[in-house]
Scaffold this motif. Sequence first.
Motif, PDB file in Angstrom:
ATOM      1  N   MET A   1       0.846  -1.140  -0.256  1.00 46.08           N
ATOM      2  CA  MET A   1       0.185  -0.122  -0.013  1.00 46.08           C
ATOM      3  C   MET A   1       0.847   1.153   0.052  1.00 46.08           C
ATOM      4  SD  MET A   1      -2.621   1.456   2.797  1.00 46.08           S
ATOM      5  CE  MET A   1      -1.211   2.115   3.727  1.00 46.08           C
ATOM      6  N   THR A   2       0.539   2.354  -0.775  1.00 47.00           N
ATOM      7  CA  THR A   2       1.263   3.626  -0.732  1.00 47.00           C
ATOM      8  C   THR A   2       0.164   4.511  -0.503  1.00 47.00           C
ATOM      9  OG1 THR A   2       2.783   4.963  -1.977  1.00 47.00           O
ATOM     10  CG2 THR A   2       0.925   3.588  -3.180  1.00 47.00           C
ATOM     11  N   LEU A   3       0.603   5.784   0.078  1.00 49.72           N
ATOM     12  CA  LEU A   3      -0.124   6.859   0.426  1.00 49.72           C
ATOM     13  C   LEU A   3       0.452   7.903  -0.259  1.00 49.72           C
ATOM     14  CD1 LEU A   3      -0.912   6.465   4.152  1.00 49.72           C
ATOM     15  CD2 LEU A   3      -2.296   6.348   2.577  1.00 49.72           C
ATOM     16  N   SER A   4       1.408   7.588  -1.351  1.00 48.04           N
ATOM     17  CA  SER A   4       1.925   8.739  -2.542  1.00 48.04           C
ATOM     18  C   SER A   4       0.866   9.311  -2.818  1.00 48.04           C
ATOM     19  CB  SER A   4       2.697   8.013  -3.336  1.00 48.04           C
ATOM     20  OG  SER A   4       3.054   8.969  -4.469  1.00 48.04           O
ATOM     21  N   GLY A   5       0.923  10.855  -2.861  1.00 45.04           N
ATOM     22  CA  GLY A   5      -0.249  11.878  -3.363  1.00 45.04           C
ATOM     23  C   GLY A   5      -1.047  12.191  -2.318  1.00 45.04           C
ATOM     24  N   LYS A   6      -0.983  11.640  -1.265  1.00 40.20           N
ATOM     25  CA  LYS A   6      -1.906  11.998   0.048  1.00 40.20           C
ATOM     26  C   LYS A   6      -0.997  13.113   0.854  1.00 40.20           C
ATOM     27  CE  LYS A   6      -5.211   9.045  -1.154  1.00 40.20           C
ATOM     28  NZ  LYS A   6      -6.302   9.581  -1.981  1.00 40.20           N
ATOM     29  N   THR A   7      -1.854  14.098   1.550  1.00 41.02           N
ATOM     30  CA  THR A   7      -1.242  14.930   2.418  1.00 41.02           C
ATOM     31  C   THR A   7      -1.720  14.827   3.868  1.00 41.02           C
ATOM     32  OG1 THR A   7      -0.713  16.581   0.884  1.00 41.02           O
ATOM     33  CG2 THR A   7      -0.774  17.269   3.113  1.00 41.02           C
ATOM     34  N   ALA A   8      -1.027  14.406   4.778  1.00 42.25           N
ATOM     35  CA  ALA A   8      -1.327  14.214   6.306  1.00 42.25           C
ATOM     36  C   ALA A   8      -0.901  15.283   7.094  1.00 42.25           C
ATOM     37  CB  ALA A   8      -0.624  12.855   6.631  1.00 42.25           C
ATOM     38  N   ILE A   9      -1.798  15.775   7.849  1.00 40.95           N
ATOM     39  CA  ILE A   9      -1.785  16.828   8.750  1.00 40.95           C
ATOM     40  C   ILE A   9      -1.552  16.274  10.282  1.00 40.95           C
ATOM     41  CG2 ILE A   9      -2.290  19.130   9.951  1.00 40.95           C
ATOM     42  CD1 ILE A   9      -3.439  19.666   7.004  1.00 40.95           C
ATOM     43  N   ILE A  10      -0.618  16.321  11.079  1.00 40.12           N
ATOM     44  CA  ILE A  10      -0.888  15.507  12.315  1.00 40.12           C
ATOM     45  C   ILE A  10      -0.301  16.692  13.234  1.00 40.12           C
ATOM     46  CG2 ILE A  10       0.311  13.798  13.752  1.00 40.12           C
ATOM     47  CD1 ILE A  10       1.327  13.965  10.153  1.00 40.12           C
TER      48      ILE A  10
END
Length: 257
Positions: A1-10
């Motif tokens: 699985m890849t989350l490439s292209g997603k932006t995560a705010i933590i």
Amino acid sequence: MTLSGKTAIITGSNSGIGLGVAEELARAGADIILNSFTDRDEDHALAARLGAAHGVRARYIAADMADGAACRRLIDTAGRCDILVNNAGIQHVAGIDEFPVEKWDAVLAINLSSVFHTTAAALPMMRAAGWGRVINIASAHGLTASPYKSAYVAAKHGVVGLSKVTALETAQEPITCNAICPGYVLTPLVEAQIPDQMKKHGMDRETVIREVMLERQPSRQFATTGQIGGTVVFLCSPAADQITGTTISIDGGWTAL
């Protein structure tokens, strides 16, 4: 699985659980927004190192999670939010009749109200993108209670409830919302407390961890920030598309008691 292209705010992610979550999301290919209330050179350097280590874009954006308007500006400044991890939190311990009002207000603002503000700002972005994940770091104290932690317990119970409402409001969209409920986690802050506890109780490291610090955690082992981060990544995967409005406990059996 890849989350490439997603932006995560933590939120609350320049150390501890938040940083561990950011590491695992970056490892999975997501671009990362780190956050805390400080705005130091080392905060921005941390983001740069994280991005370079995993080949993703990483930025640090300062925002005070006690300020609702600042919470919303954090999301707006990021410009995109596919994955929102609400992690920022503080603690204060005192009896109800002695609990300082300003501490109550601060704990509720940072631990609960910030979740409302960031989620409200992020949902339109997720809807526009056609996909989203809201993951709230609650606590075992979102499911059970301890004395002298009235504000923290109230706030974390509120986070669990707010997660359910968010899930229901997005149930027919490709957006999910869940709460992770950790027990005791080995963070740098907790690690720093161990020598003092050893001295106070006259015990060696292993004994003070098992018999004092982890008395309520049946596994007698700390959860790790990497385990929490791995659970966040799982909740962002297709396998979790129908997991919404629930809690996932990472507490070594604490809430099974």
